[in-house]
Structure formats: C-alpha cells, structure tokens
Design a protein around this motif. Structure first.
Motif, PDB file in Angstrom:
ATOM      1  N   ARG A 132      10.270   3.657   4.010  1.00 17.18           N
ATOM      2  CA  ARG A 132       9.602   3.025   5.142  1.00 17.18           C
ATOM      3  C   ARG A 132      10.229   3.484   6.454  1.00 17.18           C
ATOM      4  NH1 ARG A 132       6.557  -1.476   4.150  1.00 17.18           N
ATOM      5  NH2 ARG A 132       6.514  -2.193   2.010  1.00 17.18           N
ATOM      6  N   SER A 141       2.470  -0.139  -0.081  1.00 21.82           N
ATOM      7  CA  SER A 141       2.562  -1.432  -0.745  1.00 21.82           C
ATOM      8  C   SER A 141       3.936  -2.024  -0.451  1.00 21.82           C
ATOM      9  CB  SER A 141       2.370  -1.278  -2.255  1.00 21.82           C
ATOM     10  OG  SER A 141       3.526  -0.714  -2.848  1.00 21.82           O
ATOM     11  N   GLU A 142       4.115  -3.289  -0.830  1.00 21.15           N
ATOM     12  CA  GLU A 142       5.406  -3.932  -0.628  1.00 21.15           C
ATOM     13  C   GLU A 142       6.493  -3.304  -1.496  1.00 21.15           C
ATOM     14  OE1 GLU A 142       4.812  -8.069  -1.316  1.00 21.15           O
ATOM     15  OE2 GLU A 142       3.309  -8.278   0.264  1.00 21.15           O
ATOM     16  N   SER A 162       1.159   4.214  -1.944  1.00 25.70           N
ATOM     17  CA  SER A 162       1.738   2.940  -2.380  1.00 25.70           C
ATOM     18  C   SER A 162       3.262   2.917  -2.318  1.00 25.70           C
ATOM     19  CB  SER A 162       1.283   2.614  -3.808  1.00 25.70           C
ATOM     20  OG  SER A 162      -0.104   2.378  -3.854  1.00 25.70           O
ATOM     21  N   GLU A 213       1.121  -5.671  -3.381  1.00 26.87           N
ATOM     22  CA  GLU A 213       2.472  -5.769  -3.936  1.00 26.87           C
ATOM     23  C   GLU A 213       2.950  -4.456  -4.553  1.00 26.87           C
ATOM     24  OE1 GLU A 213       2.717  -9.088  -6.576  1.00 26.87           O
ATOM     25  OE2 GLU A 213       2.163 -10.547  -5.028  1.00 26.87           O
ATOM     26  N   THR A 223       1.248  -2.352   5.643  1.00 29.73           N
ATOM     27  CA  THR A 223       1.666  -2.828   4.330  1.00 29.73           C
ATOM     28  C   THR A 223       0.617  -3.783   3.791  1.00 29.73           C
ATOM     29  OG1 THR A 223       4.006  -2.614   4.905  1.00 29.73           O
ATOM     30  CG2 THR A 223       3.470  -3.974   2.997  1.00 29.73           C
TER      31      THR A 223
END
Length: 221
Positions: A115, A107-108, A85, A129, A126
């Motif tokens: 990243r 996840s975002e 995540s 959230e 992705t």
C-alpha cells in the motif's frame, strides 16, 4: 456509470496464447478504434494480471484525440484504474507514470508495505476483504467523477464485472487467427456461470481489417 468492456480475441475466442503473452490480434483499423474509445472515456480499467503480463501504458496515442480532450477541458488521456486485490502492481509499471491519474483498487488483504509503495504513484481505493469488491470500488470511482469507463481486460476481471452486473456494453473485435489451448485465457474466465447467464442484445456488426467488430448491449439481469 456506463461501463464498456472492449476486447480483441481470436476466431476461437482466445485473448492470448497459453503463455499469456501479448499477441497482435487486431490490425491498424481496430487499434485506431480502441484509441478513439479511450479518448471518449473518463477511465481505462484493467486487472493486475494484464499489468503483469503486458505492462500497458493505457494512454491515448493520437495527438489529435489528445488535443480534442484538452479543448474540452479534460486531461489529454483518461484516468487509469488497476484492480489489484493484493497490491502486486510493480512500482515501475508504465500505468503508474505521470501521464494520467491512476487509481489502484485494493482489498483489505493487501500488505501494508505494498500500500505504501503504491500510494506514492496512485490514488488507492480499498474495497472488500480478500478480493476487491467491484460494486464498492466502482461506486468510489463514480464518486471521483468517472462516468464513462472502458475495461480492457483481462478475462478474470471481465467475468467478475459481468458477475457483479456492472457491464453495460460489450465490444469485441474477432481477429482472423486461431490460437487454441485449453489453458489459453478467454474473454470471460473466472468460475463461469452455470445459471442466470447474462443476456446480450446485438447492436452492430462492422468489418474491420480482416476481422469483425461485434457490439452488444447487456440486458438487465
């Protein structure tokens, strides 16, 4: 997509000790079986906790199995998938080498710098959230052509996959040892179910080494 969860646990249901260090619960027969299941899969999936604790390579070890994959026109080892995540996978992790394609499901909330670091060695997906949305992530993996998926842990990821209704089959090797410890990881950790428990149908029981392999089909919920 067909999702198979494969795990080895002690006779008292622990994946490792409370120190979360890798333990040899299986023997040679089960190691060979796991290698065969990997060779039959399009991808091998783990959570980032497994990567941080064990630094697994997640490749097919037997040259004969790798050769059969090449003969089928497939990469000699399946793709690797890390569910992570917040992007904690180390850039020098074994799972990020060039032995096979690796997907990192983020996840975002994963930081931009993480990243960027992971994008050099992995395909990024992705979904979600704060935590990886497994339904969306696995849909993206299926769109990438991954149909037969083997999940190797850990307990948090396995519980989340059952919670999301994504597991089709569960294969568990139960080894001849007791680990104990209220804080030792189990097959399915996470928050746990209090209702609507997944139902399993026993498909096979096989003796391996000094333990037993149980194969269950997951019933529709």
């Amino acid at each position: 997509m067909h999702v198979v969860v494969n795990a080895a646990m002690s006779a008292d249901g622990k994946l490792s000790s409370r120190r979360r260090e890798q333990l040899a619960i299986s023997g040679d027969e089960d190691f060979a079986r796991v290698d065969r299941v990997r060779a039959e899969s399009d991808a091998v999936v783990v959570g980032v906790g497994t990567v941080l604790a064990d630094d697994p390579h997640l490749t097919v070890k037997d040259e004969r199995l790798r050769e059969r994959r090449r003969e089928r026109g497939e990469p000699e080892t399946p793709a690797r998938v890390v569910v992570d995540s917040s992007g904690r996978t180390p850039t020098d992790a074994a799972v990020l080498d060039d032995a096979a394609t690796t997907y990192c499901c983020l996840s975002e909330a994963a930081p931009v710098d993480r990243r960027a670091a992971l994008a050099d060695a992995a395909e990024l997906i992705t979904a979600g959230e704060e935590r990886v949305d497994l339904l969306r992530a696995f849909a993206a993996l299926q769109e990438a052509g991954l149909e037969q998926v083997m999940v190797e842990g850990g307990g948090e990821l396995i519980f989340s996959l059952f919670e999301a209704g994504l597991v089709d089959e569960l294969r568990v090797f139960i080894g001849p040892t007791i680990i104990g410890g209220r804080d030792a990881p189990t097959l399915a950790d996470g928050e746990g179910f209090v209702a609507d428990f997944p139902e399993l149908a026993l498909e096979a029981v096989d003796r391996l080494d000094e333990g037993v392999l149980l194969t269950w089909r997951v019933e529709d919920r």
